[in-house]
Write an enzyme that holds these catalytic residues in place. Structure first.
Site, PDB file in Angstrom:
ATOM      1  N   GLU A 115       0.874  -1.176   0.000  1.00  0.00           N
ATOM      2  CA  GLU A 115       0.000   0.000   0.000  1.00  0.00           C
ATOM      3  C   GLU A 115       0.905   1.218   0.000  1.00  0.00           C
ATOM      4  O   GLU A 115       1.556   1.511   0.992  1.00  0.00           O
ATOM      5  CB  GLU A 115      -0.899  -0.037   1.247  1.00  0.00           C
ATOM      6  CG  GLU A 115      -1.771   1.187   1.411  1.00  0.00           C
ATOM      7  CD  GLU A 115      -2.350   1.294   2.826  1.00  0.00           C
ATOM      8  OE1 GLU A 115      -2.690   0.260   3.446  1.00  0.00           O
ATOM      9  OE2 GLU A 115      -2.447   2.437   3.322  1.00  0.00           O
ATOM     10  N   THR A 121      -3.486   6.384   2.227  1.00  0.00           N
ATOM     11  CA  THR A 121      -3.623   7.786   2.625  1.00  0.00           C
ATOM     12  C   THR A 121      -4.248   8.611   1.498  1.00  0.00           C
ATOM     13  O   THR A 121      -3.843   9.739   1.226  1.00  0.00           O
ATOM     14  CB  THR A 121      -2.266   8.385   3.070  1.00  0.00           C
ATOM     15  OG1 THR A 121      -1.499   7.398   3.767  1.00  0.00           O
ATOM     16  CG2 THR A 121      -2.484   9.547   4.038  1.00  0.00           C
ATOM     17  N   ARG A 144       1.468  10.151   0.953  1.00  0.00           N
ATOM     18  CA  ARG A 144       2.021  11.131   1.890  1.00  0.00           C
ATOM     19  C   ARG A 144       3.245  11.796   1.284  1.00  0.00           C
ATOM     20  O   ARG A 144       3.808  12.719   1.864  1.00  0.00           O
ATOM     21  CB  ARG A 144       2.431  10.432   3.190  1.00  0.00           C
ATOM     22  CG  ARG A 144       1.246   9.987   3.991  1.00  0.00           C
ATOM     23  CD  ARG A 144       1.673   9.194   5.204  1.00  0.00           C
ATOM     24  NE  ARG A 144       0.684   8.183   5.470  1.00  0.00           N
ATOM     25  CZ  ARG A 144       0.803   7.236   6.376  1.00  0.00           C
ATOM     26  NH1 ARG A 144       1.875   7.185   7.131  1.00  0.00           N
ATOM     27  NH2 ARG A 144      -0.152   6.358   6.543  1.00  0.00           N
ATOM     28  N   LYS A 197     -11.065  -0.556   6.840  1.00  0.00           N
ATOM     29  CA  LYS A 197      -9.821  -0.428   7.599  1.00  0.00           C
ATOM     30  C   LYS A 197     -10.204   0.014   9.005  1.00  0.00           C
ATOM     31  O   LYS A 197     -11.183   0.758   9.181  1.00  0.00           O
ATOM     32  CB  LYS A 197      -8.938   0.621   6.921  1.00  0.00           C
ATOM     33  CG  LYS A 197      -7.635   0.926   7.635  1.00  0.00           C
ATOM     34  CD  LYS A 197      -6.768   1.903   6.828  1.00  0.00           C
ATOM     35  CE  LYS A 197      -5.520   2.271   7.615  1.00  0.00           C
ATOM     36  NZ  LYS A 197      -4.560   3.064   6.831  1.00  0.00           N
TER      37      LYS A 197
END
Ligand code: 3PG
Length: 210
Positions: free
Chosen positions: A40, A67, A44, A127
């Site tokens: 993943e 993210t 960021r 999640k």
């Protein structure tokens, strides 16, 4: 690829932060060498889309984006080859953009209200982030009682030390975490150590029947 296939093949989902596509390829190869077949790659850093594109060329690696906080990032991630989209919270517009792009959506939820919003969007797995700070397994079990059929991907504070505890919970579909791809390892190009930690995580998952 379906969500079920993704998470049953990958009980451990590494959360990767890289500053270049080259770093991403190093990480991706090291993960695969240790038996982890997904990464993943988080938005960021500005390198995320390039890293996803480069890592998608690695044989045996399924690459997703993490993210992801807005539809523009969904578009960039999918264009780069991301096969799933993970978010640190739930945004209906991000989930819808992901569904419209035909890829797997994994937004984070830690309470009943957000879970109800996820169910309304047609999701059956979320999640659970930040897992340890949100009460960990006790919270997952309490939420699970209210939402039978829902599955969770706890992430945040998961490590080799507690991975088996999480994977022993039937509603835990997989666990996410960065412990095998910590920043200092990536920066040092410590690929063998990433491979060792990946293999250790896979072995723990196997002991849990995953
Ligand atoms: C995430 O974004 O999912 C977390 O940063 C991963 O948490 P960890 O670093 O505690 O594994």
């Amino acid at each position: 690829m379906s969500l079920q296939d993704l998470l049953s093949a990958n009980p451990v989902v590494p959360v990767v932060v890289v500053d270049s596509a080259q770093e991403g390829v190093g990480v991706g190869r090291a993960l695969v060498a240790g038996g982890i077949t997904t990464a993943e790659v988080t938005f960021r850093t500005a390198a995320a889309a390039d890293a996803i594109r480069a890592m998608s060329e690695i044989e045996g690696l399924t690459v997703g984006a993490g993210t992801v906080v807005n539809p523009a990032q969904v578009e960039a991630a999918v264009a780069a080859g991301a096969q799933y989209i993970v978010s640190p919270g739930l945004s209906a517009e991000v989930v819808r953009a992901t569904q419209e792009a035909g890829v797997i959506s994994l937004p984070a939820c830690t309470d009943g209200s957000w879970i109800m919003a996820a169910l309304a969007l047609g999701l059956d797995t979320v999640k659970f982030f930040p897992a340890e700070a949100s009460g960990g397994i006790a919270t997952i079990k309490a939420l699970s009682a209210a939402f039978p059929g829902l599955r969770f991907m706890p992430t945040g504070g998961v490590s080799a030390a507690n991975l088996a505890d999480y994977l022993s919970v039937p509603v835990v579909a997989a666990c996410g975490g960065s412990w095998m791809v910590k920043k200092d390892l990536v920066k040092a190009g410590a690929w063998e150590e990433i491979t060792r930690l990946s293999a250790e995580a896979v072995a723990i998952a196997k002991e849990c029947g995953r």
